[in-house]
Design a protein around this motif. Structure first.
Motif, mmCIF file in Angstrom:
data_model
loop_
_atom_site.group_PDB
_atom_site.id
_atom_site.type_symbol
_atom_site.label_atom_id
_atom_site.label_comp_id
_atom_site.label_asym_id
_atom_site.label_seq_id
_atom_site.Cartn_x
_atom_site.Cartn_y
_atom_site.Cartn_z
ATOM 1 N N UNK A 86 0.903 -1.339 -0.088
ATOM 2 C CA UNK A 86 -0.104 -0.205 0.004
ATOM 3 C C UNK A 86 0.921 1.102 0.112
ATOM 4 N N UNK A 87 0.469 2.273 -0.787
ATOM 5 C CA UNK A 87 1.544 3.463 -0.714
ATOM 6 C C UNK A 87 1.248 4.093 0.386
ATOM 7 N N UNK A 119 4.173 10.355 2.186
ATOM 8 C CA UNK A 119 3.298 11.506 2.420
ATOM 9 C C UNK A 119 3.651 12.568 1.252
ATOM 10 N N UNK A 120 3.099 13.797 1.353
ATOM 11 C CA UNK A 120 2.205 14.270 2.440
ATOM 12 C C UNK A 120 0.993 13.752 2.473
ATOM 13 N N UNK A 121 0.002 13.804 3.547
ATOM 14 C CA UNK A 121 -1.315 13.089 3.807
ATOM 15 C C UNK A 121 -2.223 14.435 3.679
ATOM 16 N N UNK A 122 -2.604 14.614 2.449
ATOM 17 C CA UNK A 122 -3.644 15.945 2.299
ATOM 18 C C UNK A 122 -4.947 15.222 2.112
ATOM 19 N N UNK A 143 -12.890 12.060 -2.266
ATOM 20 C CA UNK A 143 -12.902 10.658 -1.670
ATOM 21 C C UNK A 143 -12.660 9.602 -2.822
ATOM 22 N N UNK A 144 -12.715 9.938 -3.910
ATOM 23 C CA UNK A 144 -12.434 9.117 -5.077
ATOM 24 C C UNK A 144 -11.009 8.831 -4.965
ATOM 25 N N UNK A 145 -10.210 9.467 -4.552
ATOM 26 C CA UNK A 145 -8.581 9.282 -4.648
ATOM 27 C C UNK A 145 -8.373 8.004 -3.634
ATOM 28 N N UNK A 146 -9.398 7.680 -2.839
ATOM 29 C CA UNK A 146 -9.295 6.812 -1.500
ATOM 30 C C UNK A 146 -8.437 7.486 -0.248
ATOM 31 N N UNK A 156 -6.670 8.662 2.802
ATOM 32 C CA UNK A 156 -5.378 9.748 2.901
ATOM 33 C C UNK A 156 -5.024 9.772 4.345
ATOM 34 N N UNK A 215 -22.567 3.484 10.324
ATOM 35 C CA UNK A 215 -22.528 3.207 9.036
ATOM 36 C C UNK A 215 -23.039 4.179 8.089
ATOM 37 N N UNK A 234 -15.860 2.446 9.016
ATOM 38 C CA UNK A 234 -16.804 1.178 9.034
ATOM 39 C C UNK A 234 -16.933 0.922 7.464
ATOM 40 N N UNK A 235 -17.324 1.583 6.638
ATOM 41 C CA UNK A 235 -17.656 1.254 5.372
ATOM 42 C C UNK A 235 -16.434 0.733 4.348
ATOM 43 N N UNK A 253 -16.220 -3.141 7.294
ATOM 44 C CA UNK A 253 -17.393 -4.026 6.557
ATOM 45 C C UNK A 253 -16.568 -4.913 5.592
ATOM 46 N N UNK A 264 1.746 -1.521 -5.149
ATOM 47 C CA UNK A 264 1.210 -0.017 -5.059
ATOM 48 C C UNK A 264 2.316 0.689 -3.974
ATOM 49 N N UNK A 265 2.924 0.035 -3.069
ATOM 50 C CA UNK A 265 3.842 0.741 -2.324
ATOM 51 C C UNK A 265 4.966 1.125 -3.016
ATOM 52 N N UNK A 276 -3.475 4.996 -2.995
ATOM 53 C CA UNK A 276 -2.734 4.337 -2.034
ATOM 54 C C UNK A 276 -2.946 2.939 -2.266
ATOM 55 N N UNK A 329 4.588 13.678 -5.291
ATOM 56 C CA UNK A 329 4.537 12.291 -4.853
ATOM 57 C C UNK A 329 5.579 11.667 -5.736
ATOM 58 N N UNK A 337 -13.804 7.241 -9.887
ATOM 59 C CA UNK A 337 -13.668 6.554 -8.482
ATOM 60 C C UNK A 337 -12.611 5.601 -8.607
ATOM 61 N N UNK A 338 -11.444 5.848 -7.918
ATOM 62 C CA UNK A 338 -10.504 4.637 -8.042
ATOM 63 C C UNK A 338 -10.523 3.810 -7.102
ATOM 64 N N UNK A 339 -11.509 3.934 -6.206
ATOM 65 C CA UNK A 339 -12.039 2.751 -5.342
ATOM 66 C C UNK A 339 -13.036 1.542 -5.683
#
Lengths: 258, 585
Positions: free
Chosen positions: A119-120, A123-126, A130-133, A135, A179, A194-195, A199, B68-69, B87, B455, B508-510
């Motif tokens: 998992x990447x 940082x930075x954590x901005x 939401x679609x980027x997942x 952070x 939820x 949770x989601x 879940x 992905x890391x 991520x 990044x 949406x990347x998710x």
């Protein structure tokens, strides 16, 4: 997001087990904790009278793995209570803990998934779309635990009690509200927590191969009629076109071929 | 840094296209070195029973997918936003290891429409000069379907494709796709078994006057030996295809059909666990001189010179290597100049679940390609006059797996846990099916790839930044196609028809959608509008070639692998000509 959980009457008797476990942990942390007191088997004993799907022997197959690698006592209490609400003992399966769901989640968090493998994490954590997942500068294990702690504090705020001593009805209502984004977290978005994390782990715990500790006895595969392995179906796909597949009643897992 | 002995042809990426190029070249004794960042999957648990059948490990935890890391992408929807790193990517899944994404693909094999390589000309001819919006940079490829047809034919024979021809030499054949581009012959193998879901769909389509046909697929309907003597086993309909390696060797994969054969050839070498970090470029001489490599097992960095360098990595990596190595002019959407990163496109998806009390679908009896499809509303197979959009989609009843973590359907309104949730899963698991659309995504001036300013990957290089969203054209097309799909859904005779799961916007990347991302190093007729020529030769470095879906200037409503295979085989032949007389092809 608002903090508008419908209050259900608190269950004052429900806290006994948690208090007992805490006292025991404090008084005798060096003593081996008997199996009957570790989370899984306590509900297992309660289940003996419950109506659960029976194995051919008549007794339900339940989890026999005890001891957590990742959870502390408070976390275990939260997770076990949650899983027994999300998967109550009924005519379809034993309760969630007896299905191995807590062991599954504990092992996932202790293992490479929980440690953030692949998992990447730079940082930075901005915060942003939401679609980027998510952070967050947390591993899934850290995120899971931070969420448990916040959810437990939210339960205390809303019900005056920690989550694991709520009645099943209260606990279910709390999870539904959480939820749906109606329980505010302190630093975390608890609905997102949770989601996106809890879940999916619950669904995996139910339906992954029993190799990973959940889905004990392939109870969820039997429930839906998934036949598992070896899945060499070149003839079946013709023979059972539009008909029930007999192998679905007796699934096989990785262990059966190992 | 050490410099190793020069090679004739060095190919970056050990996937499908590299294997096909190497097949053509090594057959003539040309020296080929393939550099692959991952290892060899052929002997591991991913390729053997029982662990191959592990949904959690391979499908959910992405055991065969890019790490992905080390390398991921940043995302923003508009060029004035700050991109954030994805991520953990779900929406598309590049492979890692010898065979690339050709290991874990589902096997759908399409030839695109006959007019796809001339799409711009086609639309202008049919609808007039105003047909294409100013912000939609469609362009012709500079190659025709007729030129590619012999390579399509060869690719399908090499990969043992199972299917029902719909158009041989212009003659329409019943049971096949009436919109199919003309073929020189039938598919090498009979189509896959049609499942109950496909029969339900076919009947509904017939009521509506549409022609459903079985998906052509590199999932082997029988035992097969290809023209190279390489063998495929019969598909076992095990339901572990996409995201998995086929342990039965029944899925046409480079790891099964190409690399074992290539490794027996004297002029072929593959170096595994070799990360390519960039290219050395002689701007004055207009040549790429060497590949900058990192041995992931020892940590050694070295330069690998070559007479010819081919970029055959995943779409994103091809673009990243050019941008990072500063070869070609980066695309700028504001000034509308430059080409590298341009025309980044995805694909349009939507779906609906159907529930039948008395029908048994047995979702676990499936291959990765068991679907019935209609092509009536794809691309420009229907009249777009007055519709306000271009493009279209296939509509299909797909049944690829009954894997229980991700592959369950429950009716609308089912609680997410508890006894009622369990009961709904028990009631409907074997009694439900899904319709879906898979549609085109045409280029938009604001959708492109560039280097992220913030990044970096594990090797210190800037991540590729996606600036992408489904724009107005794609949203309108998805709405139109969704209506067509829902009409079919209502004709299927289901007890319950789920609600439309429409195109998700913003992008949406998710959510997994498809792995069919294209563009970034597009092909075309002039250096002004493309990165590579119709022969896939870089305009700014005549010994550098790029192959992959990164060369597509648009995405069609078909999976991209068919033209990819044809272009790669043709490139293998073109490189033989190039080596005899280096220069512009």
């Amino acid at each position: 997001m608002t903090d508008s959980v419908d209050f259900l009457p608190p269950d004052s008797a429900g806290s006994a087990r948690r208090v007992f476990l805490k006292q025991l942990a404090a008084a005798s942390s060096s003593l081996p904790l008997g199996k009957a007191l570790a989370g899984g088997s306590a509900t297992a004993m309660l289940l003996q009278s419950a109506d659960a799907t029976a194995a051919p022997s008549g007794k339900p197959v339940i989890n026999t793995v005890y001891g957590y690698q990742s959870f502390g006592p408070d976390e275990a209490a939260f997770v076990e209570a949650m899983l027994n609400i999300m998967c109550p003992a009924d005519h379809l399966t034993p309760g969630g803990v007896d299905c191995g769901l807590a062991i599954y989640i504990d092992r996932q968090l202790a293992g490479s998934f929980g440690q953030g493998a692949r998992r990447y994490a730079a940082g930075p954590f901005l915060q942003g779309a939401a679609q980027c997942g998510p952070q967050l500068p947390l591993t899934p294990e850290q995120y899971f635990k931070a969420g448990v702690a916040e959810a437990d504090r939210a339960a205390q705020r809303l019900y005056g009690q920690l989550f694991d001593v709520l009645t099943p009805q209260q606990g279910d209502a709390f999870l539904q509200q959480l939820a749906a984004g109606r329980v505010a977290g302190e630093q975390l978005d608890l609905a997102e927590w949770f989601n996106s994390l809890v879940y999916p782990l619950f669904a995996e715990a139910c339906f992954a191969d029993p190799l990973y500790g959940g889905n004990v006895g392939m109870v969820f595969w039997k429930m839906i009629g998934y036949p598992g392995l070896p899945a060499t179906h070149a003839l079946d796909v013709v023979q059972y076109l539009g008909k029930p597949y007999p192998g679905a009643a007796n699934p096989k897992s990785i262990a059966d071929f190992s | 840094m050490k410099t190793r002995a020069s090679k004739t042809v060095v190919i970056v990426g050990g996937g499908l296209t590299a294997g096909l190029i190497a097949r053509q070249l090594t057959a003539k004794g040309v020296e080929v070195l393939v550099l692959e960042r991952g290892g060899d999957h052929s002997k591991g648990p991913e390729s053997s029973l029982p662990n191959q059948r592990d949904e959690l490990r391979w499908a959910v935890r992405q055991g065969l997918i890019q790490d992905w890391s080390r390398e991921t992408y940043t995302l923003r929807h508009q060029h004035n936003q700050t991109a954030l790193p994805v991520r953990w990517m779900e929406s598309f899944l590049p492979g890692q290891g010898l065979g690339g994404a050709g290991n874990h693909w589902n096997g759908h094999l399409w030839r695109w429409a006959e007019y796809d390589p001339q799409l711009r000309s086609h639309y202008l001819h049919r609808y007039g000069k105003q047909a294409i919006p100013a912000d939609m940079p469609l362009q012709d490829w500079g190659v025709t379907y007729a030129q590619l047809e012999p390579y399509h034919d060869l690719f399908e024979k090499l990969f043992g494709v199972s299917g029902q021809a719909g158009n041989i030499g212009g003659k329409k054949l019943p049971g096949g796709n009436p919109f199919e581009a003309p073929r020189s012959g039938p598919y090498p193998q009979a189509p896959l078994q049609v499942l109950e879901s496909g029969l339900v769909f076919k009947q509904a389509c017939e009521q509506l006057g549409y022609h459903a046909f079985p998906q052509a697929a590199a999932n082997s309907s029988g035992a097969y030996t290809n023209p190279d003597g390489q063998k495929l086993g019969q598909c076992q309909y095990c339901g572990h295809c996409e995201r998995f390696i086929c342990e039965a060797n029944a899925k046409g994969s480079p790891q099964v059909l190409l690399y074992p054969m290539l490794r027996e050839r004297k002029s072929f070498e593959v170096r595994l666990n070799t990360q390519v970090l960039g290219l050395r470029y002689d701007a004055a001489g207009k040549r790429a001189t060497a590949v900058h490599c990192l041995d992931l097992l020892t940590g050694e960095e070295y330069e690998q010179p070559a007479e010819v360098i081919v970029l055959a990595a995943f779409t994103m990596s091809n673009t990243q290597l050019l941008l990072h190595s500063k070869i070609g002019k980066p695309y700028d959407p504001v000034s509308n100049t430059g080409v590298v990163g341009k025309n980044f496109c995805y694909q349009v998806n939507a779906g609906v679940d159907l529930f039948f009390k008395d029908k048994w679908f047995n979702p676990f009896l499936a291959s990765g390609s068991t679907q019935m499809v209609i092509d009536e509303f794809n691309n420009d197979n229907f009249d777009h006059s007055g519709l306000g959009f271009l493009g279209g989609a296939t509509i299909q009843a797909y049944q690829f797996s009954g894997r229980p973590i991700k592959g369950r359907r429950v009716p609308d309104g089912t609680p997410r846990w508890g006894t009622a949730w369990k009961q709904a899963n028990a009631d409907w698991y074997a009694h439900s099916m899904t319709l879906g659309i898979e549609g085109s995504c045409y280029p938009h001036r604001g959708n492109y790839l560039s280097l992220d300013p913030t990044y970096r990957d594990a090797y210190g290089r800037p991540l590729i930044r996606m600036t992408f969203d489904f724009r107005d054209n794609e949203q309108k097309m998805a709405a139109f196609l969704s209506n067509k799909m829902m009409e079919i859904a209502r004709h299927c005779g289901a007890d319950k028809v789920g609600s439309l799961q429409g195109l998700v916007t913003p992008f949406d990347s998710r959510l997994y959608q498809t792995t069919h991302i294209v563009g970034g190093t597009i092909m075309g007729e002039t250096p002004h509008d493309s990165v590579v020529s119709p022969h896939l030769q870089h305009w700014d470095a005549h010994n550098l070639f790029v192959v992959g879906a990164s060369v597509y200037p648009h995405n069609s409503g078909y999976n991209p692998t068919g033209p990819l295979g044809a272009l790669a085989l043709r490139l293998g032949d073109d490189l033989q000509r190039y080596l005899q007389r280096p220069g512009r092809l």
